[in-house]
Design an enzyme around this catalytic site. Sequence first.
Site, PDB file in Angstrom:
ATOM      1  N   GLY A 287      -0.374  15.826 -14.111  1.00 12.50           N
ATOM      2  CA  GLY A 287      -0.570  15.571 -12.696  1.00 12.50           C
ATOM      3  C   GLY A 287       0.411  14.557 -12.166  1.00 12.50           C
TER       4      GLY A 287
ATOM      5  CG  ASP B 287      -6.858   6.396  -5.269  1.00 10.63           C
ATOM      6  OD1 ASP B 287      -7.528   6.806  -4.294  1.00 10.63           O
ATOM      7  OD2 ASP B 287      -5.902   7.030  -5.750  1.00 10.63           O
TER       8      ASP B 287
END
Length: 148
Positions: A17, A132
């Site tokens: 990713g 996050d």
Amino acid sequence: MKIGDSFGQYRILESLGRGGMGEVYAAEDTRLHRRVALKVLSPALATDPERLERFEREAQAIAAINHPNIVTLHSVEISGETRFLTMELVEGQTLDRLIPAGGLTLQRFFRFSIPLAQAVAAAHNQGITHRDLKPTNILMDAAGVPKV
């Protein structure tokens, strides 16, 4: 980086990713013969002192916590101009892929939310805030254990 590239003692196996700081790869540690995750700082950010400091702070924050629901940091490394973290490779899926369109049953929700709350509490006890935290940043291993 491409699949099969060697990079220090690591051989890139696949891309896992991309995020705001760079890219994450599954790699083989050829010295220790184990699979690890490499979080590679984007070359564009590696020359920014502020981003480098943030990268180092992230590594220190991860290393400060030993918790079963927080990914283990193995090392902070530099190979040539490339800066990267080596971390525990969690085999599984991100939480966002496991949430059905209609949502989760309460039982299933509590099965992973309680360990996640404990992980966040362990981080907060060390003065660390995950800025996050979202389903795409939570990994669920093959046994259903969540990892931040």
